[in-house]
Write a protein that holds these residues in place. Structure first.
Motif, PDB file in Angstrom:
ATOM      1  N   ARG A 177       0.808  -1.312   0.016  1.00  0.00           N
ATOM      2  CA  ARG A 177       0.105   0.092  -0.124  1.00  0.00           C
ATOM      3  C   ARG A 177       0.832   1.296   0.004  1.00  0.00           C
ATOM      4  N   GLU A 178       1.868   1.418   0.869  1.00  0.00           N
ATOM      5  CA  GLU A 178       2.882   2.549   1.133  1.00  0.00           C
ATOM      6  C   GLU A 178       3.492   2.655  -0.402  1.00  0.00           C
ATOM      7  N   PHE A 179       3.871   1.757  -1.177  1.00  0.00           N
ATOM      8  CA  PHE A 179       4.406   2.078  -2.321  1.00  0.00           C
ATOM      9  C   PHE A 179       3.889   2.430  -3.434  1.00  0.00           C
ATOM     10  N   LEU A 180       2.369   1.992  -3.386  1.00  0.00           N
ATOM     11  CA  LEU A 180       1.367   2.410  -4.310  1.00  0.00           C
ATOM     12  C   LEU A 180       1.051   3.773  -3.841  1.00  0.00           C
ATOM     13  N   ALA A 181       1.004   4.412  -2.871  1.00  0.00           N
ATOM     14  CA  ALA A 181       0.458   5.477  -2.433  1.00  0.00           C
ATOM     15  C   ALA A 181       1.590   6.595  -2.728  1.00  0.00           C
ATOM     16  N   LYS A 182       2.816   6.100  -2.334  1.00  0.00           N
ATOM     17  CA  LYS A 182       3.916   6.971  -2.872  1.00  0.00           C
ATOM     18  C   LYS A 182       4.164   7.357  -4.383  1.00  0.00           C
ATOM     19  N   ALA A 183       4.069   6.316  -4.992  1.00  0.00           N
ATOM     20  CA  ALA A 183       4.098   6.353  -6.580  1.00  0.00           C
ATOM     21  C   ALA A 183       2.718   7.095  -7.139  1.00  0.00           C
ATOM     22  N   ASN A 184       1.702   6.871  -6.369  1.00  0.00           N
ATOM     23  CA  ASN A 184       0.438   7.582  -6.892  1.00  0.00           C
ATOM     24  C   ASN A 184       0.483   9.053  -6.832  1.00  0.00           C
ATOM     25  N   GLN A 185       0.762   9.551  -5.578  1.00  0.00           N
ATOM     26  CA  GLN A 185       0.820  10.818  -5.254  1.00  0.00           C
ATOM     27  C   GLN A 185      -0.603  11.765  -5.399  1.00  0.00           C
ATOM     28  N   LYS A 186      -1.682  10.841  -5.336  1.00  0.00           N
ATOM     29  CA  LYS A 186      -2.957  11.416  -5.166  1.00  0.00           C
ATOM     30  C   LYS A 186      -3.295  11.641  -6.431  1.00  0.00           C
ATOM     31  N   LYS A 187      -2.866  11.096  -7.438  1.00  0.00           N
ATOM     32  CA  LYS A 187      -3.150  11.198  -9.232  1.00  0.00           C
ATOM     33  C   LYS A 187      -4.531  10.733  -9.496  1.00  0.00           C
ATOM     34  N   HIS A 188      -4.446   9.326  -8.918  1.00  0.00           N
ATOM     35  CA  HIS A 188      -5.460   8.549  -9.480  1.00  0.00           C
ATOM     36  C   HIS A 188      -6.180   7.954  -8.089  1.00  0.00           C
ATOM     37  N   ASP A 189      -7.661   7.833  -8.369  1.00  0.00           N
ATOM     38  CA  ASP A 189      -8.399   7.237  -7.349  1.00  0.00           C
ATOM     39  C   ASP A 189      -8.476   5.866  -7.255  1.00  0.00           C
ATOM     40  N   ILE A 190      -7.583   4.987  -6.451  1.00  0.00           N
ATOM     41  CA  ILE A 190      -7.286   3.710  -6.264  1.00  0.00           C
ATOM     42  C   ILE A 190      -8.054   3.298  -4.884  1.00  0.00           C
ATOM     43  N   THR A 191      -8.772   2.426  -5.299  1.00  0.00           N
ATOM     44  CA  THR A 191      -9.394   1.414  -4.159  1.00  0.00           C
ATOM     45  C   THR A 191      -8.477   0.216  -4.058  1.00  0.00           C
ATOM     46  N   LEU A 192      -7.957   0.020  -2.785  1.00  0.00           N
ATOM     47  CA  LEU A 192      -7.106  -0.980  -2.693  1.00  0.00           C
ATOM     48  C   LEU A 192      -7.986  -2.300  -1.793  1.00  0.00           C
ATOM     49  N   ILE A 193      -7.923  -3.472  -2.494  1.00  0.00           N
ATOM     50  CA  ILE A 193      -8.676  -4.504  -1.952  1.00  0.00           C
ATOM     51  C   ILE A 193      -7.737  -5.558  -1.434  1.00  0.00           C
ATOM     52  N   ALA A 194      -7.646  -6.144  -0.591  1.00  0.00           N
ATOM     53  CA  ALA A 194      -6.984  -7.392   0.070  1.00  0.00           C
ATOM     54  C   ALA A 194      -7.192  -8.435  -0.633  1.00  0.00           C
ATOM     55  N   ASN A 195      -8.455  -8.718  -1.113  1.00  0.00           N
ATOM     56  CA  ASN A 195      -8.892 -10.074  -1.857  1.00  0.00           C
ATOM     57  C   ASN A 195      -8.366 -10.345  -2.901  1.00  0.00           C
ATOM     58  N   GLN A 196      -8.314 -11.398  -3.608  1.00  0.00           N
ATOM     59  CA  GLN A 196      -8.174 -11.668  -5.022  1.00  0.00           C
ATOM     60  C   GLN A 196      -9.201 -11.125  -5.763  1.00  0.00           C
ATOM     61  N   LEU A 197      -8.809 -10.977  -7.137  1.00  0.00           N
ATOM     62  CA  LEU A 197      -9.683 -10.715  -8.086  1.00  0.00           C
ATOM     63  C   LEU A 197     -10.611 -12.185  -8.520  1.00  0.00           C
ATOM     64  N   SER A 198     -11.697 -12.239  -8.268  1.00  0.00           N
ATOM     65  CA  SER A 198     -12.560 -13.433  -8.471  1.00  0.00           C
ATOM     66  C   SER A 198     -14.142 -13.177  -8.805  1.00  0.00           C
ATOM     67  N   TYR A 199     -14.896 -14.009  -8.956  1.00  0.00           N
ATOM     68  CA  TYR A 199     -16.096 -13.654  -9.237  1.00  0.00           C
ATOM     69  C   TYR A 199     -16.966 -13.302  -7.923  1.00  0.00           C
ATOM     70  N   ASP A 200     -16.466 -13.486  -6.935  1.00  0.00           N
ATOM     71  CA  ASP A 200     -16.866 -13.024  -5.647  1.00  0.00           C
ATOM     72  C   ASP A 200     -16.716 -11.566  -5.466  1.00  0.00           C
ATOM     73  N   THR A 201     -15.243 -11.041  -6.146  1.00  0.00           N
ATOM     74  CA  THR A 201     -14.960  -9.858  -5.975  1.00  0.00           C
ATOM     75  C   THR A 201     -14.916  -8.969  -6.867  1.00  0.00           C
ATOM     76  N   ILE A 202     -15.293  -9.229  -8.051  1.00  0.00           N
ATOM     77  CA  ILE A 202     -15.234  -8.397  -9.401  1.00  0.00           C
ATOM     78  C   ILE A 202     -16.162  -7.446  -9.349  1.00  0.00           C
ATOM     79  N   ASN A 203     -17.205  -7.302  -8.672  1.00  0.00           N
ATOM     80  CA  ASN A 203     -17.997  -6.061  -8.545  1.00  0.00           C
ATOM     81  C   ASN A 203     -17.433  -4.743  -8.071  1.00  0.00           C
TER      82      ASN A 203
END
Length: 147
Positions: A13-39
């Motif tokens: 999370r910290e690496f993404l936040a530093k690289a992003n510098q609040k440019k993009h609206d990124i939702t961080l999900i701990a779960n894997q991409l699957s049919y249960d989380t795709i929404n």
């Protein structure tokens, strides 16, 4: 750009936040991409999948139906692409080598985050990702990405 990042560990999370510098609206999900989380991708422009996501054709088709236009992957499952970008079901997919992810050094994690945000930056500006761009013939501007 609105994005959702799946399977993000707390230390990433910290690496993404530093690289992003609040440019993009990124939702961080701990779960894997699957049919249960795709929404979680509904209403997002981009999806980020670092590892262990379900990257089947059916999942990619569903992402496209949700309006996703871009995907950044960094997984051994997608390493067959050998770093080349592709367009699948209308989604532009940029792949970051899973070798970086497997080393898990601070430098590797920072490089993954920087490449991820760089991809989002270029796509937001309707620019190609350089030589690896899958849409190079269609893009108006071709820019080289720093290695």
């Amino acid at each position: 750009m609105k994005a959702v990042a799946y399977n993000i560990n707390p230390f990433e999370r910290e690496f993404l936040a530093k690289a992003n510098q609040k440019k993009h609206d990124i939702t961080l999900i701990a779960n894997q991409l699957s049919y249960d989380t795709i929404n979680y991708a509904d209403g997002k422009d981009a999806v980020i999948v670092y590892e262990n996501g379900d990257m089947t054709t059916a999942i990619i088709e569903k992402l496209a139906s949700l309006g996703v236009k871009y995907m950044v992957t960094c997984s051994a499952q997608m390493d067959t692409a050998k770093g080349e970008a592709k367009i699948i079901n209308g989604i532009k997919i940029a792949h970051i080598s899973a070798d970086l992810l497997q080393t898990r050094t601070l430098d590797a994690l920072q490089e993954i985050a920087v490449q991820t945000i760089s991809n989002l930056d270029f796509w937001q500006q309707n620019k190609c990702l350089g030589e690896d761009c899958a849409c190079a013939k269609d893009c108006k501007t071709i820019l080289s990405r720093k290695n």
